[in-house]
Design a protein around this motif. Structure first.
Motif, PDB file in Angstrom:
ATOM      1  N   LEU A   1       2.055  -6.181   5.534  1.00 51.00           N
ATOM      2  CA  LEU A   1       1.215  -6.136   6.722  1.00 51.00           C
ATOM      3  C   LEU A   1       1.460  -5.598   8.269  1.00 51.00           C
ATOM      4  N   GLY A   2       2.828  -5.635   8.208  1.00 50.42           N
ATOM      5  CA  GLY A   2       3.446  -5.124   9.519  1.00 50.42           C
ATOM      6  C   GLY A   2       3.389  -3.612   9.438  1.00 50.42           C
TER       7      GLY A   2
ATOM      8  N   HIS B   1       1.091  -1.775   7.555  1.00 49.17           N
ATOM      9  CA  HIS B   1      -0.012  -1.628   7.723  1.00 49.17           C
ATOM     10  C   HIS B   1      -0.797  -1.631   8.997  1.00 49.17           C
ATOM     11  N   LEU B   2      -0.351  -2.581  10.001  1.00 48.60           N
ATOM     12  CA  LEU B   2      -0.713  -2.533  11.447  1.00 48.60           C
ATOM     13  C   LEU B   2      -0.154  -1.375  12.144  1.00 48.60           C
TER      14      LEU B   2
ATOM     15  N   VAL C   1      -2.210   1.835  11.389  1.00 48.39           N
ATOM     16  CA  VAL C   1      -3.390   1.790  12.103  1.00 48.39           C
ATOM     17  C   VAL C   1      -3.268   2.018  13.528  1.00 48.39           C
ATOM     18  N   ALA C   2      -2.216   1.605  14.135  1.00 47.34           N
ATOM     19  CA  ALA C   2      -2.077   1.801  15.649  1.00 47.34           C
ATOM     20  C   ALA C   2      -1.813   3.286  15.851  1.00 47.34           C
TER      21      ALA C   2
END
Length: 247
Positions: A209-210, A212-213, A216-217
C-alpha cells in the motif's frame, strides 16, 4: 545531422543489418561501440551504480553515457543515437530537422516509445507529427536526439547507472531536464531481433500500500511539472510566431 548506432563489437550481423537498413534510407551512420556490461569488473563502475542492475542494463546505460560524452567532446550541436535492433521511418531526419528549427530549449527528443504516448502536446510539425511532453512513461531508448547543452546536462545529472537508462529518461522532469518525444514514433524496435539485455531492474518488487500511495503522489507531481513545462514551451513558440522571441 550526425547519426550514431550503438552496437556490441561481437554483434556483427546486427551491425551489418542496421547499416544496410540506414543505407536504404540514404542515411550515413557511425558505429559507436557499445559497452559489454558482463566484462566490466565491479571496481570499474561509477560510484553509486545500483548493484541490482543486470550486467546488460549497466552496459546499455554506460553505452548511452558514452554517446553523451562524444557529443560534448566533438561539440556537436545535435546528434541522433540509434540502437542496433530498430527500424527507422523515412521521415525521421525531416522530423528531427523540423524540431531543431523550432529553436526550443530541449535537452533531448525521444524518437521512439514502447508504451502508448500520453502527455502534453507542445506543437504539431508540418508533416502532422506531434511533439509531446510525456506524463506517462514511454519507455525504451531505441532512438533519440540530443542537443549539445542537453548532453552536458545529462552527464551532470544522469551519468551514474541507478536504474535502467529508459527509466532515467522517463524521469526527466525530476532532474530538471526537458525531454519531449514525437508522436507517432519514427523509430521502432524490430520485434524479430531478440534483446541483448537480460533481466529487468525492479521487476520483483513486492506490491504494498505504501508503494502504491507513493506512486499515486508522484504521478500527480509529474502531471503538474509536465503541465508547467509544456506551457512554458508553448508560450515560447507563441512569442516566436508573433515575432517576439523569448530571451
Amino acid at each position: 545531422m550526425k547519426i550514431f548506432v550503438l552496437n556490441l563489437e561481437r554483434a556483427v550481423e546486427r551491425r551489418q543489418s542496421m547499416l544496410q537498413h540506414l543505407s536504404g534510407l540514404g542515411i550515413e551512420a557511425e558505429i559507436l561501440p557499445a559497452v559489454e556490461g558482463a566484462r566490466l569488473p565491479p571496481s570499474s563502475l561509477p560510484a553509486g551504480t545500483d548493484p541490482r542492475l543486470s550486467p546488460g542494463e549497466v552496459g546499455c546505460y554506460l553505452s548511452h553515457v558514452r554517446f553523451w560524452e562524444i557529443v560534448v567532446e566533438r561539440g556537436l550541436e545535435h546528434a541522433v543515437v540509434l540502437e542496433d535492433d530498430v527500424r527507422c521511418s523515412p521521415t525521421m531526419l525531416q522530423v528531427v530537422a523540423d524540431i531543431v528549427a523550432l529553436g526550443l530549449p530541449l535537452d533531448a527528443v525521444r524518437l521512439s516509445a514502447l508504451n502508448p504516448i500520453r502527455g502534453q502536446d507542445i506543437t504539431t510539425l508540418a508533416g502532422g507529427t506531434k511533439l509531446v511532453l510525456p506524463n506517462k512513461n514511454p519507455s525504451g531508448t531505441q532512438g533519440y536526439m540530443v542537443t549539445l547543452e542537453g548532453a552536458r546536462r545529462l552527464l551532470q545529472r544522469l551519468a551514474v547507472p541507478r536504474c535502467p537508462i529508459d527509466t532515467a529518461l522517463d524521469a526527466y522532469w525530476k532532474h530538471g531536464l526537458c525531454i519531449p518525444l514525437v508522436s507517432p514514433s519514427v523509430v521502432a524496435e524490430d520485434a524479430s531481433i531478440a534483446s541483448s539485455i537480460e533481466g529487468r531492474f525492479g521487476g520483483r518488487q513486492r506490491k504494498t500500500l505504501g508503494r502504491h500511495l507513493a506512486r499515486v503522489a508522484e504521478a500527480q507531481r509529474r502531471k503538474i511539472a509536465v503541465f508547467l513545462m509544456a506551457r512554458s514551451l508553448r508560450s515560447r513558440l507563441g512569442r516566436r510566431e508573433r515575432g517576439n522571441p523569448a530571451q
